[in-house]
Scaffold this active site. Sequence first.
Site, PDB file in Angstrom:
ATOM      1  N   ASN A   1       0.729  11.331  -3.803  1.00 16.29           N
ATOM      2  CA  ASN A   1      -0.433  10.777  -3.086  1.00 16.29           C
ATOM      3  C   ASN A   1      -0.747  11.447  -1.746  1.00 16.29           C
ATOM      4  O   ASN A   1      -1.861  11.304  -1.225  1.00 16.29           O
ATOM      5  CB  ASN A   1      -0.234   9.268  -2.875  1.00 16.29           C
TER       6      ASN A   1
ATOM      7  N   HIS B   1       5.406  -2.548   3.479  1.00  9.43           N
ATOM      8  CA  HIS B   1       4.956  -2.869   2.124  1.00  9.43           C
ATOM      9  C   HIS B   1       5.865  -2.155   1.124  1.00  9.43           C
ATOM     10  O   HIS B   1       5.545  -1.066   0.641  1.00  9.43           O
ATOM     11  CB  HIS B   1       3.492  -2.449   1.934  1.00  9.43           C
TER      12      HIS B   1
ATOM     13  N   ASP C   1     -14.792  11.098  -4.791  1.00  8.83           N
ATOM     14  CA  ASP C   1     -13.615  11.321  -5.639  1.00  8.83           C
ATOM     15  C   ASP C   1     -13.594  12.795  -6.046  1.00  8.83           C
ATOM     16  O   ASP C   1     -14.646  13.448  -6.075  1.00  8.83           O
ATOM     17  CB  ASP C   1     -13.686  10.448  -6.897  1.00  8.83           C
TER      18      ASP C   1
ATOM     19  N   GLY D   1     -11.302   6.007  -9.392  1.00 13.81           N
ATOM     20  CA  GLY D   1     -10.110   5.432 -10.028  1.00 13.81           C
ATOM     21  C   GLY D   1     -10.321   3.948 -10.312  1.00 13.81           C
ATOM     22  O   GLY D   1     -11.310   3.352  -9.859  1.00 13.81           O
TER      23      GLY D   1
ATOM     24  N   ALA E   1     -12.840   6.763  -5.202  1.00 12.15           N
ATOM     25  CA  ALA E   1     -13.671   5.669  -5.722  1.00 12.15           C
ATOM     26  C   ALA E   1     -13.842   5.684  -7.235  1.00 12.15           C
ATOM     27  O   ALA E   1     -14.338   4.713  -7.800  1.00 12.15           O
ATOM     28  CB  ALA E   1     -15.046   5.713  -5.039  1.00 12.15           C
TER      29      ALA E   1
HETATM   30  C1  LMR Z   1       1.336  -3.272  -5.229  1.00  8.79           C
HETATM   31  O1  LMR Z   1       2.109  -3.858  -4.476  1.00  8.79           O
HETATM   32  O2  LMR Z   1       0.866  -3.810  -6.237  1.00  8.79           O
HETATM   33  C2  LMR Z   1       0.919  -1.878  -4.893  1.00  8.79           C
HETATM   34  O3  LMR Z   1       1.709  -1.409  -3.862  1.00  8.79           O
HETATM   35  C3  LMR Z   1       0.919  -0.955  -6.062  1.00  8.79           C
HETATM   36  C4  LMR Z   1       2.307  -0.656  -6.597  1.00  8.79           C
HETATM   37  O4  LMR Z   1       2.566   0.497  -6.945  1.00  8.79           O
HETATM   38  O5  LMR Z   1       3.109  -1.582  -6.695  1.00  8.79           O
END
Ligand code: LMR
Length: 338
Positions: free
Chosen positions: A117, A200, A57, A34, A32
């Site tokens: 991470n 993602h 944190d 960051g 929290a």
């Molecule tokens: C994003 O898509 O903005 C996040 O995953 C952060 C990054 O490192 O791109």
Amino acid sequence: MLKLYTRLLQTKAQAKIKCMPVRNVQVSVIGAAGELGSNVSLLLKQNHKIKRLQLYDDDEKVIGAAIELNHLPGGAIVSGFAGDDLNEAIRSSQLILMVHRIPRKPGKKREAMIAANAPSLHKLCRAMADENPDAFLAIASNPINSMVPFASSILYKYGIYNPFKVFGITQIDINRTRACTAKALKVSSNNLFVPVIGGHSDETIIPLFSYMTPVEYTVDPCQADSLTHLVRKIGTEIVFRKQGTEAAVAAVAWSINEFCDSLIDAINGNEVDATCYIANPYFGTRFFAGHSTIGPYGVIRPFRKIPLNDYETFLVNRSVPIINSDVSLGEDHVKILI
Ligand code: LMR
């Protein structure tokens, strides 16, 4: 007549009480202090369903951040925890939000961030095993495609893995797709919705323009291709533009807050639909993102196969081996840490 009017007022008052959100959920935010964590905490402070906000944190400055948030009128009671107090920070929380991240540098892919991470997520899983095995765990740390399997494997090793309660937050891809598409079509993004599935990362984010709503909005195949590329690359572009100081913050924090709000509704007994990267056996991978139904005990129904056009089918087929390799990357990393 007066009796009737009084009854009407009473009914209206009761209806209002029913609609008023109950402030009953405790949320822990890990990381929290960051830049991302501070923004997420500020947004969560405004959520009327949160009773207590526990900020944690490694960095002691989180204590100051918590004191400061308590100076804002109303909202959740905020407490700060640092260093060795992780167990205390997550005690009794229904939702634990992992937003700690070392921002990636220009030229680095998200996959390269696992070594940076993973240790803090490992520490959190250990604390959950000791203190709070039943909480929902929502992860925003990159690489999400690998971190969710990583956390799942660790929780499994500690004997507390519940596949229905571990979420990777991919809501940012929904918002970016909405914004980019609305701009291309010169319409408002307010009502526009495009489902996004896959994962993602620059190779696995898959917007499904064939399911865009309102149905009057359409994009041609060429637009679908260029918008897909745009949405996939936009996080990397922001990393580049911020010249290695941070990745995207405000829009990511906003999206995390939106997803948390849905999870809180689920925790409160509602069935909600939200997009997230979760354990999902329906695509030839063990994890996959998409529109899923979530309830008080976790995922009720993960996203399943739906008819796709040729381009979308091609994107899914190409993303599956990449997600499988990202999953292995996460699972293999457990062996390094445990
Ligand atoms: C994003 O898509 O903005 C996040 O995953 C952060 C990054 O490192 O791109």
